[in-house]
Design an enzyme around this catalytic site. Structure first.
Site, mmCIF file in Angstrom:
data_model
loop_
_atom_site.group_PDB
_atom_site.id
_atom_site.type_symbol
_atom_site.label_atom_id
_atom_site.label_comp_id
_atom_site.label_asym_id
_atom_site.label_seq_id
_atom_site.Cartn_x
_atom_site.Cartn_y
_atom_site.Cartn_z
ATOM 1 N N ARG A 226 -0.358 -9.081 13.399
ATOM 2 C CA ARG A 226 -0.954 -8.061 12.515
ATOM 3 C C ARG A 226 -1.768 -8.722 11.413
ATOM 4 O O ARG A 226 -2.828 -8.229 11.027
ATOM 5 C CB ARG A 226 0.146 -7.174 11.916
ATOM 6 C CG ARG A 226 0.664 -6.138 12.901
ATOM 7 C CD ARG A 226 1.978 -5.524 12.470
ATOM 8 N NE ARG A 226 1.936 -4.898 11.176
ATOM 9 C CZ ARG A 226 3.022 -4.661 10.431
ATOM 10 N NH1 ARG A 226 4.215 -4.997 10.873
ATOM 11 N NH2 ARG A 226 2.902 -4.088 9.261
ATOM 12 N N ARG B 193 11.219 -1.454 11.170
ATOM 13 C CA ARG B 193 10.148 -0.992 12.054
ATOM 14 C C ARG B 193 10.013 -1.895 13.283
ATOM 15 O O ARG B 193 10.188 -3.111 13.189
ATOM 16 C CB ARG B 193 8.813 -0.993 11.289
ATOM 17 C CG ARG B 193 8.513 0.349 10.671
ATOM 18 C CD ARG B 193 7.378 0.336 9.697
ATOM 19 N NE ARG B 193 6.163 -0.350 10.117
ATOM 20 C CZ ARG B 193 5.061 -0.425 9.378
ATOM 21 N NH1 ARG B 193 5.021 0.147 8.181
ATOM 22 N NH2 ARG B 193 3.999 -1.069 9.791
ATOM 23 N N ARG C 38 11.780 -5.482 4.913
ATOM 24 C CA ARG C 38 11.551 -4.047 4.680
ATOM 25 C C ARG C 38 12.508 -3.192 5.519
ATOM 26 O O ARG C 38 12.733 -3.468 6.697
ATOM 27 C CB ARG C 38 10.117 -3.673 5.047
ATOM 28 C CG ARG C 38 9.923 -2.145 5.069
ATOM 29 C CD ARG C 38 8.506 -1.698 5.214
ATOM 30 N NE ARG C 38 7.803 -2.414 6.250
ATOM 31 C CZ ARG C 38 6.484 -2.471 6.328
ATOM 32 N NH1 ARG C 38 5.746 -1.867 5.431
ATOM 33 N NH2 ARG C 38 5.908 -3.143 7.294
ATOM 34 N N LYS D 151 0.839 -1.212 0.000
ATOM 35 C CA LYS D 151 0.000 0.000 0.000
ATOM 36 C C LYS D 151 0.873 1.260 0.000
ATOM 37 O O LYS D 151 0.646 2.175 -0.790
ATOM 38 C CB LYS D 151 -0.934 0.004 1.231
ATOM 39 C CG LYS D 151 -1.845 -1.214 1.316
ATOM 40 C CD LYS D 151 -2.782 -1.158 2.521
ATOM 41 C CE LYS D 151 -2.085 -1.209 3.856
ATOM 42 N NZ LYS D 151 -1.378 -2.479 4.141
ATOM 43 N N ARG E 299 -9.785 0.638 8.528
ATOM 44 C CA ARG E 299 -9.298 -0.700 8.853
ATOM 45 C C ARG E 299 -10.332 -1.503 9.619
ATOM 46 O O ARG E 299 -10.079 -2.651 9.978
ATOM 47 C CB ARG E 299 -8.098 -0.539 9.752
ATOM 48 C CG ARG E 299 -6.792 -0.890 9.106
ATOM 49 C CD ARG E 299 -5.739 -0.617 10.150
ATOM 50 N NE ARG E 299 -4.565 -1.375 9.955
ATOM 51 C CZ ARG E 299 -3.500 -0.900 9.323
ATOM 52 N NH1 ARG E 299 -3.506 0.271 8.778
ATOM 53 N NH2 ARG E 299 -2.438 -1.655 9.243
HETATM 54 P P1 AP5 Z 1 4.794 -1.644 1.858
HETATM 55 O O1 AP5 Z 1 4.510 -0.805 0.670
HETATM 56 O O2 AP5 Z 1 5.478 -1.026 3.039
HETATM 57 O O3 AP5 Z 1 3.492 -2.423 2.311
HETATM 58 P P2 AP5 Z 1 2.242 -1.896 3.139
HETATM 59 O O4 AP5 Z 1 1.035 -2.556 2.580
HETATM 60 O O5 AP5 Z 1 2.245 -0.401 3.213
HETATM 61 O O6 AP5 Z 1 2.604 -2.562 4.537
HETATM 62 P P3 AP5 Z 1 2.527 -2.042 6.018
HETATM 63 O O7 AP5 Z 1 3.210 -3.091 6.842
HETATM 64 O O8 AP5 Z 1 3.051 -0.632 6.152
HETATM 65 O O9 AP5 Z 1 1.022 -2.042 6.266
HETATM 66 P P4 AP5 Z 1 0.292 -2.043 7.567
HETATM 67 O O10 AP5 Z 1 -1.066 -1.784 7.072
HETATM 68 O O11 AP5 Z 1 0.451 -3.216 8.436
HETATM 69 O O12 AP5 Z 1 1.046 -0.877 8.406
HETATM 70 P P5 AP5 Z 1 0.621 0.579 8.841
HETATM 71 O O13 AP5 Z 1 1.831 1.398 8.850
HETATM 72 O O14 AP5 Z 1 -0.572 1.047 8.087
HETATM 73 O O15 AP5 Z 1 5.701 -2.882 1.336
HETATM 74 C C1 AP5 Z 1 6.240 -3.808 2.263
HETATM 75 C C2 AP5 Z 1 7.665 -4.207 1.784
HETATM 76 O O16 AP5 Z 1 7.547 -4.940 0.558
HETATM 77 C C3 AP5 Z 1 8.615 -3.037 1.503
HETATM 78 O O17 AP5 Z 1 9.927 -3.379 1.862
HETATM 79 C C4 AP5 Z 1 8.527 -2.871 -0.032
HETATM 80 O O18 AP5 Z 1 9.743 -2.370 -0.541
HETATM 81 C C5 AP5 Z 1 8.290 -4.312 -0.474
HETATM 82 N N1 AP5 Z 1 7.477 -4.405 -1.692
HETATM 83 C C6 AP5 Z 1 6.382 -3.675 -2.012
HETATM 84 N N2 AP5 Z 1 5.873 -4.076 -3.195
HETATM 85 C C7 AP5 Z 1 6.682 -5.094 -3.617
HETATM 86 C C8 AP5 Z 1 6.684 -5.932 -4.772
HETATM 87 N N3 AP5 Z 1 5.766 -5.804 -5.731
HETATM 88 N N4 AP5 Z 1 7.637 -6.870 -4.867
HETATM 89 C C9 AP5 Z 1 8.583 -7.021 -3.889
HETATM 90 N N5 AP5 Z 1 8.632 -6.256 -2.773
HETATM 91 C C10 AP5 Z 1 7.695 -5.307 -2.642
HETATM 92 O O19 AP5 Z 1 0.095 0.320 10.342
HETATM 93 C C11 AP5 Z 1 0.972 -0.004 11.389
HETATM 94 C C12 AP5 Z 1 0.189 -0.055 12.695
HETATM 95 O O20 AP5 Z 1 -0.381 1.235 12.975
HETATM 96 C C13 AP5 Z 1 -0.993 -1.021 12.738
HETATM 97 O O21 AP5 Z 1 -0.605 -2.342 13.056
HETATM 98 C C14 AP5 Z 1 -1.865 -0.390 13.828
HETATM 99 O O22 AP5 Z 1 -1.361 -0.670 15.120
HETATM 100 C C15 AP5 Z 1 -1.689 1.095 13.574
HETATM 101 N N6 AP5 Z 1 -2.690 1.632 12.625
HETATM 102 C C16 AP5 Z 1 -2.456 2.180 11.397
HETATM 103 N N7 AP5 Z 1 -3.598 2.559 10.824
HETATM 104 C C17 AP5 Z 1 -4.586 2.257 11.673
HETATM 105 C C18 AP5 Z 1 -6.005 2.361 11.611
HETATM 106 N N8 AP5 Z 1 -6.640 2.887 10.535
HETATM 107 N N9 AP5 Z 1 -6.720 1.911 12.685
HETATM 108 C C19 AP5 Z 1 -6.112 1.399 13.769
HETATM 109 N N10 AP5 Z 1 -4.779 1.248 13.890
HETATM 110 C C20 AP5 Z 1 -4.015 1.666 12.840
#
Ligand code: AP5
Length: 214
Positions: free
Chosen positions: A171, A160, A127, A13, A88
């Protein structure tokens, strides 16, 4: 254009949101980035959020909904935005619908990135993020030229706190329980587009652009 990027942790994402920002010239609103910034600032929101994030749980809906509602009022959101990591839960999706309804606005698209679970774990485990500019890399799929040094700005890259294996499994379980139901929710609204989330980053981006109508 108002777009939601939906998908499990590691689906890409954040990676795809950054490309869409360049293409569409609207901001990326990442609740994960907003919460990590709050943790770094050391204020009360960060203190509260960190405990949830470190154990892979979701931060309570009322906290997140307030945060996003305020962000959506900012001037840079007037032409649209890319929501990354929000909503979410069904409660968050309903709150967003209410906010948009009050502003007489609609969502244009919900892009769901579909990636098999084994690949998610590998992507997250490798990552690395730049402490200074936030650029993302991957130790195997897109390594930096120098180990631990960001290619974009020369800052230090780090893993992270919530990317350890046990927290990632938690997660993913939380995603299945609380976020996956949004696929149905948005299918019911007729705005969901499924995107095959495997393959090269550019290839996936091209699929997304195509599903947005070119
Ligand atoms: P990346 O692009 O970072 O993936 P992502 O989907 O953004 O993954 P996240 O882990 O950031 O998502 P998340 O939803 O768990 O975390 P968030 O920060 O929102 O790609 C991942 C890796 O793969 C990278 O190294 C990239 O280079 C690689 N990659 C990408 N595409 C690729 C491809 N095609 N081929 C190969 N490699 C590739 O949330 C974190 C925490 O915050 C949550 O757990 C929760 O505690 C809190 N939080 C956030 N939002 C909310 C909400 N709305 N409500 C409640 N709690 C929340």
């Amino acid at each position: 254009m108002r777009i939601i990027l939906l998908g499990p942790p590691g689906a890409g994402k954040g990676t795809q949101a950054k490309l869409l920002v360049e293409r569409l010239a609207v901001p990326q609103i990442s609740t994960g980035d907003m919460l990590r910034a709050a943790v770094k600032d050391g204020g009360p929101l960060g203190g509260q959020a960190k405990a949830y994030m470190d154990r892979g749980a979701l931060v309570p809906d009322e906290v997140i909904i307030g945060l996003v509602r305020e962000r959506l009022q900012a001037a840079d959101c007037a032409r649209g935005y890319i929501l990354d990591g929000f909503p979410r839960t069904v409660a968050q999706a309903e709150a967003l619908e209410k906010t948009l309804g009050e502003l007489r606005l609609n969502l244009d698209h919900v892009l769901y990135l579909d990636v098999p679970v084994e690949e998610l774990v590998e992507r997250i485990a490798g990552r690395r993020t730049c402490r200074r500019c936030g650029a993302m890399s991957h130790v195997r799929f897109s390594p930096t030229r120098r180990d631990g040094v960001c290619d974009v700005c020369g800052g230090e890259t780090y893993q992270r706190d919530d990317d350890g294996e046990d927290t990632v499994r938690r997660r993913l379980a939380v995603y299945t329980e609380q976020t996956a139901p949004l696929v149905r929710f948005y299918e019911g609204r007729g705005v969901l587009r499924r995107i095959v989330g495997t393959g090269e980053i550019g290839e996936i981006f091209a699929r997304m652009v195509q599903s947005l109508g070119g």
